[in-house]
Design an enzyme around this catalytic site. Sequence first.
Site, PDB file in Angstrom:
ATOM      1  CB  THR A   1      -0.963  -0.015   1.201  1.00 52.51           C
ATOM      2  OG1 THR A   1      -0.196  -0.130   2.396  1.00 52.51           O
ATOM      3  CG2 THR A   1      -1.941  -1.174   1.105  1.00 52.51           C
TER       4      THR A   1
ATOM      5  CB  THR B   1       1.117   5.538   3.706  1.00 51.78           C
ATOM      6  OG1 THR B   1       0.281   6.520   3.088  1.00 51.78           O
ATOM      7  CG2 THR B   1       1.837   6.167   4.879  1.00 51.78           C
ATOM      8  CB  CYS B   2       2.593   0.389   4.061  1.00 53.51           C
ATOM      9  SG  CYS B   2       0.987   0.588   4.865  1.00 53.51           S
ATOM     10  CB  SER B   3       5.054   0.520  -0.397  1.00 51.25           C
ATOM     11  OG  SER B   3       4.382  -0.695  -0.240  1.00 51.25           O
TER      12      SER B   3
ATOM     13  CB  VAL C   1       8.572  -0.475   4.882  1.00 43.29           C
ATOM     14  CG1 VAL C   1       9.763  -1.391   4.639  1.00 43.29           C
ATOM     15  CG2 VAL C   1       7.425  -1.265   5.500  1.00 43.29           C
TER      16      VAL C   1
END
EC number: 1.11.1.25
Length: 163
Positions: free
Chosen positions: A49, A51-53, A57
């Site tokens: 996703t 924001t996560c990617s 992270v």
Amino acid sequence: MAPAIAVNQVIPDGNLSYFDDQDKLQTVAIHSLAKGKKVILFAVPGAFTPTCSMQHVPGFIEKAEELISKGVDEILCLSVNDPFVMKAWAKTYPDNKHVKFLADGSATYTRALGLELDLSEKGLGIRSKRFALLVDDLTVKVANIESGGEFKVSGADEILKAL
């Protein structure tokens, strides 16, 4: 729904899955990873996703050496995805040497933490809230838990400030 994990509480034990360096599927108890260690457990709503990617992270990967220099033994990324998805997602970070990608496919551990997020309306089912916990010998020292879709308090920089 369990109450959300908080500072000074002991994290619950639970099993998570990952692929090791030999591409073998492993199941590990969180307590075996965290007992007697200083650990960052951060979670994202979903692998791949935006924001996560692109933010969450990468921040921990970029700051990993600095976090380790301040006494962190393990940096664990948790997501309610299956271990095959987590393995594929981890491979998109070729420079990663320190962040371990752990799958909580059925959200069992996320529920035990009291940090589940129901995204069923968006077709995503039960996911994890975005959060970062600093855990020292199984006890939560910092609990940075986001509300809604925000990304303000759970990044690597906020954990660094706490160290």
